[in-house]
Enzyme design. Sequence first.
Site, short mmCIF file in Angstrom:
data_model
loop_
_atom_site.label_atom_id
_atom_site.label_comp_id
_atom_site.label_asym_id
_atom_site.label_seq_id
_atom_site.Cartn_x
_atom_site.Cartn_y
_atom_site.Cartn_z
N SER A 178 0.84 -1.19 0.00
CA SER A 178 0.00 0.00 0.00
C SER A 178 0.87 1.24 0.00
O SER A 178 1.99 1.23 0.52
CB SER A 178 -0.86 0.01 1.26
OG SER A 178 -0.02 0.18 2.38
N LYS A 179 0.34 2.29 -0.57
CA LYS A 179 1.17 3.49 -0.72
C LYS A 179 1.43 4.19 0.59
O LYS A 179 2.30 5.04 0.69
CB LYS A 179 0.58 4.44 -1.76
CG LYS A 179 -0.75 5.04 -1.43
CD LYS A 179 -1.15 5.98 -2.57
CE LYS A 179 -2.56 6.47 -2.34
NZ LYS A 179 -3.20 6.96 -3.53
#
Length: 493
Positions: A253-254
């Site tokens: 995930s960013k």
Amino acid sequence: MTTVRTRIAPSPTGDPHVGTAYIALFNLCFARQHGGQFILRIEDTDQLRSTRESEEQIYEALRWLGIEWDEGPDVGGPHGPYRQSERREIYKKYSDELVSKGHAFPCFCSAERLDQVRAEQTARKETPRYDGHCMHLEPAEAQRRIAAGESHVVRMKVPTEGVCVVPDMLRGDVEIPWDRMDMQVLMKADGLPTYFLANVVDDHLMGITHVLRGEEWLPSAPKLIKLYEYFGWEQPALCYMPLLRNPDKSKLSKRKNPTSVTFYQRMGYLPQAMLNYLGRMGWSMPDEREKFTLEEMIEHFDINRVSLGGPIFDIEKLSWLNGQWIRELSVEAFAQEVQAWALNPDYLMKIAPHVQGRVETFSQIAPLAGFFFSGALPLNAELFAHKKLSAEQVRQVMQLVLWKLEALRQWEKDRITGCIQAVAEHLSLKLRDVMPLMFAAITGQASSVSVLDAMEIIGPDLTRFRLRQAIELLGGVSKKETKEWEKLFASMA
Ligand code: GLU
């Protein structure tokens, strides 16, 4: 024998994700290894979130990596259009067919009614699902309401008991109980299909023989399988690829790792190395060698060598591999790659107007503007000491700006300024109170060229990365703060 045809079907709703590139790579290798074709289809039926910018970025990112497709929206092909928003009539026809065969039905339920049903089911501790209210409407009655222009969706019927067997190329037969499936909406009220209908119709019409997709789609496979059955179509072979993970094993995930391919481009990774690393995600060469080219991967590709343990996307390992690639370049090739990266005329022309007026000699350029050619900066906390704001406020301002910029799609100076301004106003601050913080985070200096221009030039990936870096340096954001600030942020819109 039919020709193998695989595809990647990204939704153009954000930055080009490394997960998209990873799935594309495996589809490409599988097709090439069988002498088949690899297709790119754009799944843009979510009108609110899909953008042409994002679509273009997907093309650019994949091409930068060396991934080419045989058919697609930009290159054409015999099964087009390859953009779902241009295939409305096709989906309408197939949706009508399902309704007339009794496999699907128009549903007129209002959002309020659905909410209420859901709330009641939840209160009874049942899995929330559509209660079948419109399923038994007389077809003539339904037609009359449609003709009268009443807003409606189309839902598919699903069995209520038994299990669906999903034949997965990697896992074998996976059994999923039917009672977990909802009566999926196939056509939305706006007349566009949902993923399920569009995906099945297109994979069929485009002659896709093998679907390699991320394992996050496995739970919904029964709905697709049922649709193939309703249409009487042969279903393609299915392969659910393991998801990429952060080093802590959570889904990539960013929040924890940059996930945009363009970030890695801006950081100065070689596309060949990046592709090589993606090829190492859950897969290995028969001789276990770490460094290999796309051609070598295709030559030795075997889908059965994909292992299901979640592959970890680890920037440190990627950097190590990139270093191997860099060191094996000839000096000439190395110099050329560096030039192409950021010493190219395009990039220099963006920087020149901001630097020219501030130097007396060329040798002052590097100290002034080195941050244009860097990734992470050697920051120190003193740069962020603020006359007016407390340490907590400093982190808060930067976090809110970061969130605002994460949502910004058109990366232009005025819009960037607008984002910062909006945060400043919301916190009853002046733009000039906030700017020194931006300056410090983006340039790593107390003074340099105009920071708003700099943000536009270095682009969204590096801008966000540096803001994140600065926030971390100042102690990060606690769970409690995240909650409070998210609320504050939500109240901004
Ligand atoms: N549009 C879907 C996505 O964005 C495609 C998934 C699939 O490959 O079926 O991931």
